[in-house]
Scaffold this active site. Structure first.
Site, PDB file in Angstrom:
ATOM      1  N   THR A  29      27.043  77.627   9.148  1.00 23.68           N
ATOM      2  CA  THR A  29      25.630  77.341   8.856  1.00 23.68           C
ATOM      3  C   THR A  29      25.375  77.481   7.360  1.00 23.68           C
ATOM      4  OG1 THR A  29      24.958  78.183  11.013  1.00 23.68           O
ATOM      5  CG2 THR A  29      23.255  78.136   9.317  1.00 23.68           C
ATOM      6  N   GLY A  30      24.493  76.655   6.838  1.00 24.12           N
ATOM      7  CA  GLY A  30      24.081  76.814   5.447  1.00 24.12           C
ATOM      8  C   GLY A  30      24.129  75.512   4.687  1.00 24.12           C
ATOM      9  N   SER A  31      23.735  75.581   3.420  1.00 21.66           N
ATOM     10  CA  SER A  31      23.660  74.355   2.620  1.00 21.66           C
ATOM     11  C   SER A  31      25.045  73.791   2.310  1.00 21.66           C
ATOM     12  CB  SER A  31      22.886  74.629   1.321  1.00 21.66           C
ATOM     13  OG  SER A  31      23.496  75.670   0.594  1.00 21.66           O
ATOM     14  N   GLY A  83      30.440  78.789   5.111  1.00 24.67           N
ATOM     15  CA  GLY A  83      30.191  79.281   3.764  1.00 24.67           C
ATOM     16  C   GLY A  83      30.151  80.801   3.735  1.00 24.67           C
ATOM     17  N   GLY A  97      23.020  85.154   4.886  1.00 25.51           N
ATOM     18  CA  GLY A  97      21.879  84.739   4.073  1.00 25.51           C
ATOM     19  C   GLY A  97      20.994  83.742   4.806  1.00 25.51           C
ATOM     20  N   GLY A  98      21.597  82.989   5.726  1.00 23.94           N
ATOM     21  CA  GLY A  98      20.839  82.026   6.521  1.00 23.94           C
ATOM     22  C   GLY A  98      20.471  82.557   7.897  1.00 23.94           C
ATOM     23  N   GLU A 104      27.689  83.157  13.927  1.00 25.69           N
ATOM     24  CA  GLU A 104      28.827  82.831  13.048  1.00 25.69           C
ATOM     25  C   GLU A 104      30.020  83.701  13.400  1.00 25.69           C
ATOM     26  OE1 GLU A 104      26.323  81.263   9.149  1.00 25.69           O
ATOM     27  OE2 GLU A 104      26.934  83.345   9.239  1.00 25.69           O
TER      28      GLU A 104
HETATM   29  C1  5RP Z   1      24.332  81.755   6.950  1.00 26.56           C
HETATM   30  C2  5RP Z   1      25.481  82.096   6.078  1.00 26.56           C
HETATM   31  C3  5RP Z   1      25.865  81.104   5.038  1.00 26.56           C
HETATM   32  O1  5RP Z   1      27.194  80.771   5.209  1.00 26.56           O
HETATM   33  C4  5RP Z   1      25.675  81.712   3.689  1.00 26.56           C
HETATM   34  O2  5RP Z   1      24.323  82.164   3.573  1.00 26.56           O
HETATM   35  C5  5RP Z   1      25.965  80.705   2.567  1.00 26.56           C
HETATM   36  O3  5RP Z   1      25.025  79.685   2.602  1.00 26.56           O
HETATM   37  P1  5RP Z   1      24.970  78.549   1.515  1.00 26.56           P
HETATM   38  O4  5RP Z   1      26.146  77.655   1.749  1.00 26.56           O
HETATM   39  O5  5RP Z   1      23.645  77.875   1.756  1.00 26.56           O
HETATM   40  O6  5RP Z   1      25.018  79.209   0.154  1.00 26.56           O
HETATM   41  O7  5RP Z   1      26.102  83.109   6.193  1.00 26.56           O
HETATM   42  O8  5RP Z   1      24.001  82.799   7.818  1.00 26.56           O
END
Ligand code: 5RP
Length: 221
Positions: A29-31, A83, A97-98, A104
């Site tokens: 998950t994430g950008s 990520g 962070g997401g 995950e």
């Molecule tokens: C989500 C995560 C993401 O992998 C992590 O926050 C990185 O995100 P991004 O690719 O947007 O920087 O752990 O829970």
């Protein structure tokens, strides 16, 4: 100098090399993962599908025509691609962070190999500058805040966030995580912790790091 977005696109595309044709792929998950999903769509006819770690990734994959399996339908995955918020020199990570850390970790646990995709700003010597996300059961929240205070952490509930599993997230600042496996084990034992954002037991085996010079591959023992 490539932008952060361009670096994400680069590593997202580079991760296709780890996708085993005909298999089910574990998807984070994430950008950065969003870029991987976009790249994965170009080979959707050559994979069986994916197991997703969040409602957000599921929606993106389905909208691109990638079949998404329930985690209970698969017994193992050759690879999990995701990520990280921070990654250290052994492949241990802070994630969440997401707010998708619990799912995950579940998908990572199904996978034989974790491939991390990140830009080089995520590489650190010691984990902990990024506030550690911890998903908790609501009634245990303040007890867990006090437990973190006792080990030097300032835990703050993430405002307005409820996970896909219906729980709050604490973000914990002030921890220098010099022994990630030990701290992960300790936090996991506190009643009311659903999942801790330290990924040491489920660390990355490979990292594809986006740098100004291109994608750098790092293999961990
Ligand atoms: C989500 C995560 C993401 O992998 C992590 O926050 C990185 O995100 P991004 O690719 O947007 O920087 O752990 O829970």
């Amino acid at each position: 100098m490539p932008t952060a977005d361009e670096l994400k696109t680069l590593v997202g595309r580079a991760a296709l090399e780890f996708v085993v044709p005909g298999s089910v792929v574990g998807v984070g998950t994430g950008s950065t993962v969003n870029k991987f999903i976009d790249a994965l769509a170009t080979m959707k006819g050559r994979i069986a599908g994916a197991v997703s770690s969040s409602a957000q990734s599921t929606e993106r994959m389905r909208s691109l025509g990638i079949r998404v399996f329930d985690a209970n339908e698969v017994t193992s995955l050759p690879v999990y691609i995701d990520g990280a918020d921070e990654i250290d020199g052994r492949g241990c990570m802070i994630k969440g962070g997401g707010a998708a850390l619990t799912r995950e970790k579940i998908v990572a646990d199904l996978a034989e190999r974790f491939v991390c995709i990140a830009d080089e700003s995520k590489q650190v010597a010691v984990l902990g500058r990024f506030a550690l996300p911890v998903e908790v059961i609501e009634m245990a929240r303040e007890r867990i805040v006090r437990r973190f205070a006792a080990i030097g952490g300032r835990a703050v509930p993430r405002a307005g966030v409820v996970t896909d599993n219906g729980h709050p997230i604490l973000d914990v600042q002030g921890l220098a995580i010099t022994d990630p496996p030990a701290l992960e084990t300790e936090i996991n034992q506190w009643p009311g912790v659903v999942a801790c954002g330290i990924f040491a037991r489920h660390r990355a085996r490979v990292c594809l790091l986006g740098t100004a010079a291109g994608v750098r591959r790092i293999d961990y023992d």
